[in-house]
Scaffold this motif. Structure first.
Motif, PDB file in Angstrom:
ATOM      1  N   SER A   9       0.976  -1.049   0.066  1.00 52.67           N
ATOM      2  CA  SER A   9      -0.286   0.190   0.391  1.00 52.67           C
ATOM      3  C   SER A   9       0.827   1.821  -0.132  1.00 52.67           C
ATOM      4  N   GLY A  10       0.648   1.978  -0.829  1.00 59.09           N
ATOM      5  CA  GLY A  10       1.033   3.098  -0.935  1.00 59.09           C
ATOM      6  C   GLY A  10       1.091   3.894   0.492  1.00 59.09           C
ATOM      7  N   TRP A  11       2.046   4.645   0.458  1.00 53.80           N
ATOM      8  CA  TRP A  11       2.001   6.208   1.738  1.00 53.80           C
ATOM      9  C   TRP A  11       2.295   7.486   0.989  1.00 53.80           C
TER      10      TRP A  11
ATOM     11  N   LEU B 110      -0.863   0.831   8.873  1.00 51.67           N
ATOM     12  CA  LEU B 110      -0.703   1.651   7.884  1.00 51.67           C
ATOM     13  C   LEU B 110      -0.819   2.940   7.648  1.00 51.67           C
ATOM     14  N   HIS B 111      -0.314   3.730   7.107  1.00 49.76           N
ATOM     15  CA  HIS B 111      -0.241   5.307   8.069  1.00 49.76           C
ATOM     16  C   HIS B 111      -1.432   5.828   6.498  1.00 49.76           C
ATOM     17  N   ASP B 112      -1.520   5.218   5.002  1.00 50.75           N
ATOM     18  CA  ASP B 112      -2.833   5.561   4.393  1.00 50.75           C
ATOM     19  C   ASP B 112      -3.491   5.005   4.125  1.00 50.75           C
ATOM     20  N   PHE B 113      -4.538   4.415   4.317  1.00 50.22           N
ATOM     21  CA  PHE B 113      -5.450   2.876   3.815  1.00 50.22           C
ATOM     22  C   PHE B 113      -5.715   3.590   2.323  1.00 50.22           C
TER      23      PHE B 113
ATOM     24  N   LYS C  82      -1.580   1.125  -5.252  1.00 47.41           N
ATOM     25  CA  LYS C  82      -1.362  -0.287  -4.463  1.00 47.41           C
ATOM     26  C   LYS C  82      -0.881  -1.149  -6.088  1.00 47.41           C
ATOM     27  N   ALA C  83      -0.040  -2.093  -4.980  1.00 47.34           N
ATOM     28  CA  ALA C  83       0.208  -3.295  -5.804  1.00 47.34           C
ATOM     29  C   ALA C  83      -0.550  -4.595  -5.454  1.00 47.34           C
ATOM     30  N   TYR C  84      -0.452  -5.429  -5.881  1.00 47.47           N
ATOM     31  CA  TYR C  84      -1.481  -7.233  -5.142  1.00 47.47           C
ATOM     32  C   TYR C  84      -0.638  -7.879  -5.944  1.00 47.47           C
ATOM     33  N   ARG C  85      -0.955  -8.884  -5.269  1.00 46.83           N
ATOM     34  CA  ARG C  85      -0.235 -10.358  -6.049  1.00 46.83           C
ATOM     35  C   ARG C  85      -1.836 -10.706  -7.079  1.00 46.83           C
ATOM     36  N   LYS C  86      -1.444 -11.906  -7.842  1.00 45.47           N
ATOM     37  CA  LYS C  86      -2.994 -11.773  -8.420  1.00 45.47           C
ATOM     38  C   LYS C  86      -4.010 -12.330  -7.762  1.00 45.47           C
ATOM     39  N   GLU C  87      -3.468 -13.054  -6.660  1.00 47.58           N
ATOM     40  CA  GLU C  87      -4.788 -14.374  -6.510  1.00 47.58           C
ATOM     41  C   GLU C  87      -5.264 -13.673  -4.771  1.00 47.58           C
ATOM     42  N   VAL C  88      -4.454 -11.650  -5.000  1.00 44.25           N
ATOM     43  CA  VAL C  88      -5.510 -11.448  -3.995  1.00 44.25           C
ATOM     44  C   VAL C  88      -6.595 -10.843  -3.961  1.00 44.25           C
TER      45      VAL C  88
ATOM     46  N   GLU D 148       2.362  -4.276   3.633  1.00 41.04           N
ATOM     47  CA  GLU D 148       3.312  -4.358   4.148  1.00 41.04           C
ATOM     48  C   GLU D 148       2.865  -2.137   2.411  1.00 41.04           C
ATOM     49  N   GLU D 149       4.080  -1.566   3.386  1.00 40.77           N
ATOM     50  CA  GLU D 149       3.521   0.104   2.856  1.00 40.77           C
ATOM     51  C   GLU D 149       4.850   0.445   1.905  1.00 40.77           C
ATOM     52  N   LYS D 150       4.416   1.134   1.969  1.00 40.31           N
ATOM     53  CA  LYS D 150       5.574   2.041   1.001  1.00 40.31           C
ATOM     54  C   LYS D 150       5.578   3.326   0.217  1.00 40.31           C
TER      55      LYS D 150
END
Length: 338
Positions: free
Chosen positions: A118-120, A150-153, A158-164, A191-193
Motif C-alpha cells: 500500500s502506498g503512503w 498502515l499510515h495511508d489506507f 497499491k500493488a497486489y499479487r494476482k491471487e489477492v 506492507e506499505e511503501k
C-alpha cells in the motif's frame, strides 16, 4: 503477463493521454509485458473517446465503460475481474500517482513475496484543513479498528499479487479498506511503501468532505463484517438471549415480589401499574427480535446470490468472460482431459 494497471476514472479527459504515455515509457524501459485497464465510471466529458483513441494506438490499452457513475469500488471490482497480470497495480487517473513507482512495487510483490503493498503519501500537496487533517484522523481510526499499521489506507497507488484481487470482494465504498479485506481473506504479508505525491495538474478533485463521513461508516461496517459477517447469530443471538433473560428475570422478580406481599398481607398494586413490568416486557420483546435478526441473518447468508452491482456500457480489448463462465470452462476442460 507481468503487470496489469487498473485505473478507475471519472471526467479525467485532460490527464489520460499523458498518464498512458508515462506508464508505457516505464513499462518499455523495464521490459514488462503489461496491460492498462481504464475503467470509465460514467464520465460526462470526452474521457471514453480518449480511451478509444489510446486503444487504437496501443493494444495493451483496455477499457470498460459504465452506463453511469457507480463509484470507485465498483470500478475497481470490474477492473480486478478483468485483470490478467501477475501483479496488479492500481492508481488514480489524475496524475497525482507517479508511474515511476511501478518497478519497485513489482519487485516487492514478485521477489520479496509480499501479498499487498500500500502506498503512503508521506508528503502531501492537498489542502491541510479539508484533506490532510481529516485524512490523519481517518487513518488513525482505521489503524485502531483493523489492527493494520498502515499510515495511508486511502492511497490509490497499491500493488497486489494476482491471487489477492481474485479472492476479495470490493463493494459499496470499501475501496478504502482493501488491505483490511485482504487481511480478512487470509493474506497476511501486507506492507506499505512511501510513494511520491504530486499536485493535481488538471481539473478538480471528485471527492469532498463527505467521503470521510462515508469512510468512518464503512469502517464500522467492515469491523462488524470481519468479526460477525460469517456468523451473525453470534452477535444478534447472544444479545437477544441476554436481553430476554434480563427481561424474564425482571418479570420473575416483579411476580415474586407481588406474591410475597400478598402472602404477608401487605398493600400491593396491580402488576400492570408497576413501570418495571413494562420495562421487563419491552426487554423480552427486544431480545426476541434480536435473536430472530441473527437467525434470519444466518438464513440469508446461506442462501445469498451474487448480483451485478453495475452495468457495463462498452468495452475495449477486454475478454468479457465472467468468473462463473471461466470456472465452467475450466471444469469442462478437466473432464475432457480426464
Amino acid at each position: 503477463m507481468n503487470i496489469s494497471v487498473v485505473i478507475p476514472l471519472l471526467n479525467e479527459q485532460e490527464s489520460l493521454r499523458e498518464l498512458h504515455d508515462w506508464i508505457a515509457r516505464v513499462m518499455l524501459s523495464n521490459r514488462f509485458s503489461y496491460e492498462i485497464l481504464f475503467i470509465d465510471d460514467g464520465s460526462t466529458d470526452r474521457s471514453w473517446e480518449t480511451i478509444e483513441a489510446l486503444a487504437a494506438e496501443n493494444d495493451a490499452v483496455k477499457g470498460i465503460r459504465f452506463f453511469r457513475n457507480y463509484g470507485k469500488s465498483q470500478a475497481l471490482h470490474a477492473g480486478f475481474r478483468m485483470a490478467r497480470g501477475e501483479v496488479v497495480i492500481t492508481m488514480d487517473a489524475d496524475l497525482q500517482d507517479n508511474p515511476e513507482e511501478i518497478p519497485e512495487l513489482y519487485d516487492l510483490i514478485v521477489n520479496q513475496k509480499f501479498d499487498l503493498i500500500s502506498g503512503w503519501k508521506k508528503k502531501r500537496y492537498d489542502d491541510v484543513l479539508t484533506k490532510n487533517i481529516p485524512s490523519k484522523l481517518f487513518n488513525w481510526a482505521a489503524r485502531k479498528t483493523s489492527g493494520l499499521k498502515l499510515h495511508d489506507f486511502n492511497c490509490g497507488l497499491k500493488a497486489y499479487r494476482k491471487e489477492v484481487i481474485k479472492n476479495i470482494e470490493v463493494y459499496g465504498e470499501m475501496h478504502r479498506y482493501i488491505p483490511v479485506l485482504a487481511k480478512n481473506a487470509g493474506f497476511a504479508k501486507i506492507e506499505e511503501k512511501v510513494v511520491q505525491h504530486q499536485s493535481r495538474k488538471y481539473g478538480k478533485t471528485k471527492f469532498g468532505m463527505e467521503r470521510f463521513i462515508h469512510g468512518f461508516l464503512d469502517l464500522i461496517t467492515i469491523w462488524f463484517l470481519s468479526r460477525f459477517g460469517k456468523r451473525p447469530m453470534h452477535l444478534f443471538g447472544a444479545l437477544g438471549v441476554l436481553m430476554f433473560l434480563i427481561g424474564f428475570l425482571s418479570a420473575g422478580f416483579i411476580g415474586a415480589d407481588k406474591l410475597y406481599k400478598l402472602y404477608h398481607q401487605q398493600p400491593t398494586i396491580l402488576v400492570t401499574q408497576n413501570p418495571w413490568f413494562f420495562i421487563a416486557l419491552a426487554t423480552m420483546i427486544i431480545g426476541s427480535q434480536l435473536f430472530l435478526a441473527g437467525f434470519l441473518g444466518e438464513i440469508i447468508l446461506r442462501n445469498k446470490t451474487n448480483n451485478d452491482r453495475y452495468k457495463i456500457s462498452d468495452v475495449l480489448n477486454v475478454d468479457m468472460l465472467t468468473d462463473q463462465k471461466q470456472a465452467k470452462q475450466q471444469q469442462a476442460g478437466k473432464r475432457i482431459t480426464g
